[in-house]
Design a protein around this motif. Structure first.
Motif, PDB file in Angstrom:
ATOM      1  N   PRO A 129      12.257  10.478  -1.817  1.00 29.31           N
ATOM      2  CA  PRO A 129      11.061   9.819  -2.365  1.00 29.31           C
ATOM      3  C   PRO A 129      10.151   9.345  -1.231  1.00 29.31           C
ATOM      4  O   PRO A 129      10.617   8.718  -0.281  1.00 29.31           O
ATOM      5  CB  PRO A 129      11.643   8.634  -3.153  1.00 29.31           C
ATOM      6  CG  PRO A 129      12.956   8.363  -2.512  1.00 29.31           C
ATOM      7  CD  PRO A 129      13.473   9.693  -2.045  1.00 29.31           C
ATOM      8  N   PHE A 130       8.881   9.652  -1.313  1.00 32.34           N
ATOM      9  CA  PHE A 130       7.973   9.361  -0.196  1.00 32.34           C
ATOM     10  C   PHE A 130       7.823   7.867   0.062  1.00 32.34           C
ATOM     11  O   PHE A 130       7.514   7.455   1.178  1.00 32.34           O
ATOM     12  CB  PHE A 130       6.600  10.003  -0.425  1.00 32.34           C
ATOM     13  CG  PHE A 130       5.888   9.548  -1.659  1.00 32.34           C
ATOM     14  CD1 PHE A 130       5.114   8.404  -1.657  1.00 32.34           C
ATOM     15  CD2 PHE A 130       5.990  10.275  -2.845  1.00 32.34           C
ATOM     16  CE1 PHE A 130       4.437   7.986  -2.783  1.00 32.34           C
ATOM     17  CE2 PHE A 130       5.326   9.854  -3.991  1.00 32.34           C
ATOM     18  CZ  PHE A 130       4.554   8.715  -3.961  1.00 32.34           C
ATOM     19  N   THR A 131       8.081   7.027  -0.958  1.00 31.39           N
ATOM     20  CA  THR A 131       7.945   5.587  -0.760  1.00 31.39           C
ATOM     21  C   THR A 131       9.104   4.998   0.041  1.00 31.39           C
ATOM     22  O   THR A 131       8.990   3.907   0.598  1.00 31.39           O
ATOM     23  CB  THR A 131       7.885   4.874  -2.116  1.00 31.39           C
ATOM     24  OG1 THR A 131       9.047   5.219  -2.890  1.00 31.39           O
ATOM     25  CG2 THR A 131       6.630   5.260  -2.863  1.00 31.39           C
ATOM     26  N   GLY A 132      10.224   5.706   0.087  1.00 30.76           N
ATOM     27  CA  GLY A 132      11.396   5.183   0.770  1.00 30.76           C
ATOM     28  C   GLY A 132      11.689   5.856   2.091  1.00 30.76           C
ATOM     29  O   GLY A 132      12.768   5.693   2.667  1.00 30.76           O
ATOM     30  N   MET A 133      10.731   6.628   2.592  1.00 30.26           N
ATOM     31  CA  MET A 133      10.932   7.378   3.827  1.00 30.26           C
ATOM     32  C   MET A 133       9.975   6.891   4.908  1.00 30.26           C
ATOM     33  O   MET A 133       8.885   6.397   4.600  1.00 30.26           O
ATOM     34  CB  MET A 133      10.671   8.879   3.600  1.00 30.26           C
ATOM     35  CG  MET A 133      11.540   9.527   2.546  1.00 30.26           C
ATOM     36  SD  MET A 133      10.999  11.235   2.284  1.00 30.26           S
ATOM     37  CE  MET A 133      11.330  11.937   3.901  1.00 30.26           C
ATOM     38  N   PRO A 134      10.351   7.056   6.183  1.00 32.94           N
ATOM     39  CA  PRO A 134       9.368   6.866   7.249  1.00 32.94           C
ATOM     40  C   PRO A 134       8.197   7.812   7.015  1.00 32.94           C
ATOM     41  O   PRO A 134       8.375   8.944   6.560  1.00 32.94           O
ATOM     42  CB  PRO A 134      10.145   7.243   8.518  1.00 32.94           C
ATOM     43  CG  PRO A 134      11.580   7.058   8.155  1.00 32.94           C
ATOM     44  CD  PRO A 134      11.686   7.406   6.705  1.00 32.94           C
ATOM     45  N   ARG A 135       6.997   7.377   7.323  1.00 32.12           N
ATOM     46  CA  ARG A 135       5.810   8.176   7.006  1.00 32.12           C
ATOM     47  C   ARG A 135       5.783   9.504   7.742  1.00 32.12           C
ATOM     48  O   ARG A 135       5.256  10.498   7.243  1.00 32.12           O
ATOM     49  CB  ARG A 135       4.554   7.357   7.295  1.00 32.12           C
ATOM     50  CG  ARG A 135       4.311   6.257   6.289  1.00 32.12           C
ATOM     51  CD  ARG A 135       3.284   5.264   6.752  1.00 32.12           C
ATOM     52  NE  ARG A 135       3.747   4.522   7.918  1.00 32.12           N
ATOM     53  CZ  ARG A 135       3.002   3.620   8.546  1.00 32.12           C
ATOM     54  NH1 ARG A 135       1.778   3.376   8.125  1.00 32.12           N
ATOM     55  NH2 ARG A 135       3.482   2.966   9.582  1.00 32.12           N
ATOM     56  N   ASN A 136       6.379   9.547   8.955  1.00 24.50           N
ATOM     57  CA  ASN A 136       6.418  10.822   9.662  1.00 24.50           C
ATOM     58  C   ASN A 136       7.295  11.823   8.931  1.00 24.50           C
ATOM     59  O   ASN A 136       6.968  13.015   8.859  1.00 24.50           O
ATOM     60  CB  ASN A 136       6.909  10.602  11.096  1.00 24.50           C
ATOM     61  CG  ASN A 136       8.084   9.649  11.161  1.00 24.50           C
ATOM     62  OD1 ASN A 136       9.089   9.836  10.498  1.00 24.50           O
ATOM     63  ND2 ASN A 136       7.962   8.611  11.976  1.00 24.50           N
ATOM     64  N   ALA A 137       8.430  11.361   8.381  1.00 24.93           N
ATOM     65  CA  ALA A 137       9.307  12.252   7.630  1.00 24.93           C
ATOM     66  C   ALA A 137       8.665  12.645   6.302  1.00 24.93           C
ATOM     67  O   ALA A 137       8.813  13.781   5.843  1.00 24.93           O
ATOM     68  CB  ALA A 137      10.656  11.580   7.396  1.00 24.93           C
ATOM     69  N   ALA A 138       7.937  11.704   5.685  1.00 29.22           N
ATOM     70  CA  ALA A 138       7.264  12.005   4.420  1.00 29.22           C
ATOM     71  C   ALA A 138       6.227  13.111   4.606  1.00 29.22           C
ATOM     72  O   ALA A 138       6.064  13.978   3.740  1.00 29.22           O
ATOM     73  CB  ALA A 138       6.596  10.743   3.876  1.00 29.22           C
TER      74      ALA A 138
END
Length: 448
Positions: free
Chosen positions: A230-239
């Motif tokens: 889920p993009f809300t629970g990931m570091p933004r670089n990984a998202a």
């Protein structure tokens, strides 16, 4: 023939217009009033902004590329953010740099930007791409066991990820430690799970769209992908590495001229600040939808200041940090003196109050071999990006929907991570994601 020529002229004219508009927008933060003023610094950043604005909307036939992602990062992190930080006398990590240090760092970056562009175009022209026959996925597979096997793998990874989070949905959706409930793992297990297994549902989801199969099957692929990453629970670089491929693959509109760059620009200005809510979230009422342009003055845009910090402090390890990058897979239990990330190393060396910080790609060059390292890192990056771009735009792009495209789309997001740093983390992520892609590709293609 006349219609084609007119279209090319029109495309070039539109590219120039977009470049001028973007350049004009960047002049607002560069020329705005502040506590401090430096005409020399302004001229340098105007020059860098002009080069980046032209590069971002150049070559309409390549609406997205690693070359453009590089210049987008450079524009935001090295052109706009630092001039605002200087003018408003922002003290990142309680350090106030003087005008001379800003000018020295910006001159180095301007020369790096020029060197990168020269290296890229020379490499792009000289590199020869040998075409290989691509093994296409059969879109009319009669044996349903293949697609079901892939679905089982995707769901199994999703369930395993739930287990690692103690079946706590908030632990998955939010980055804040208050909500985190993770199963304890050693370093090697965490590396394998986070870098190898987690990308697989995304790759399997996009691969499944090639098959002519039931809609409910595709929906299950999509659900397992989102719940795993889920993009809300990931570091933004990984998202970015996960969701840029999904946008480009599933929404052809994002592959149109200029749309990709405009979308990423909007992402850096709007979406990334929104995602930052989930990093410090303590209550659902804390989520803000406001456009917060003050982000350029916080630690999310510390790349320039960290580069300036290693230059002003002349922090050089003679390649020891780079050795840690190459041997990232060696556990610290076997290599007790294994280098930490360069951001952490600089924080400890210069006695900063906070050590969970990044180190930009060119800062990694300096911290290893000084100015020679900066030059070497710029040349190597220019060559690698030129080769990847040329391979994609002369061959892979025209193959239709093949699994090989997913790899390039992932690299578009990973490049932002690599440029922001630190290199130890970003290199480990990139290698892990690429290995994950190759394993998943063999699973998908090996069952036909």
């Amino acid at each position: 023939m006349k219609d084609i020529a007119d279209a090319m002229i029109k495309g070039s004219r539109m590219s120039l217009i977009y470049s001028i508009i973007l350049f004009g927008i960047t002049l607002f933060p560069i020329l705005r009033d502040g506590i401090c003023y430096s005409s020399t610094l302004e001229y340098i950043h105007i020059a860098m902004s002009f080069i980046c604005s032209i590069a971002l909307f150049s070559n309409q036939n390549k609406p997205y590329s690693l070359y453009k992602v590089f210049h987008l990062f450079f524009l935001f992190f090295f052109c706009i953010a630092p001039i605002l930080q200087y003018k408003n006398q922002v003290m990142l990590l309680d350090t106030l740099f003087v005008e001379r240090e800003y000018i020295e760092t910006s001159v180095v970056l301007l020369l790096v930007l020029i060197l990168f562009n020269v290296g890229y175009f020379v490499s792009y022209k000289q590199i020869k791409i040998h075409r290989r026959k691509s093994r296409k996925i059969d879109q009319t597979i009669e044996n349903k066991r293949t697609i079901y096997l892939l679905l089982i793998i995707s769901i199994a990874i999703c369930v395993f990820n739930f287990y690692l989070n103690n079946f706590n949905i908030m632990s998955l959706l939010v980055r804040e430690d208050v909500f985190k409930s993770r199963v304890e793992m050693n370093q090697i297990a965490d590396l394998v799970i986070d870098k190898l297994l987690r990308p697989m549902p995304m790759i399997l989801f996009l691969s499944s769209l090639i098959y002519k199969t039931e809609r409910w099957v595709k929906c299950l692929f999509a659900i397992s992908f989102f719940l795993t990453t889920p993009f809300t629970g990931m570091p933004r670089n990984a998202a970015a590495a996960m969701y840029i491929p999904v946008l480009l693959w599933c929404v052809p509109f994002f592959q149109r001229k200029n749309v990709f760059i405009l979308t990423l620009t909007l992402g850096l200005l709007v979406v990334f600040p929104f995602l930052n809510n989930f990093r410090v979230l303590t209550s659902i009422n804390d989520i803000s939808f406001d456009l917060n342009f003050d982000q350029f003055e916080d630690l999310n845009f510390d790349s320039y200041s960290m580069f300036m910090r290693v230059i002003s402090g002349n922090v050089i390890t003679n390649g020891y940090q780079f050795l840690g990058v190459l041997l990232f897979w060696v556990p610290r239990s076997l290599w007790t003196s294994k280098p930490m990330g360069s951001g952490f190393y600089v924080a400890e060396t210069t006695h900063l109050s906070f050590n969970n910080i990044s180190m930009p790609y060119f800062g990694e060059g300096y911290i290893n071999w000084g100015y020679l390292g900066v030059v070497l890192f710029a040349i190597v990056l220019a060559y690698v990006l030129a080769k990847l771009d040329k391979k994609y735009w002369t061959y892979t792009h025209y193959q239709g929907k093949t699994i090989n495209k997913i790899k390039y789309f992932m690299l578009l997001g990973l490049l932002m991570f690599i440029l922001r740093g630190d290199l130890l983390s970003s290199f480990a992520y990139t290698i892990g994601y690429m290995v994950s892609f190759e394993i998943t590709k063999r699973i998908v293609q090996g069952k036909q």
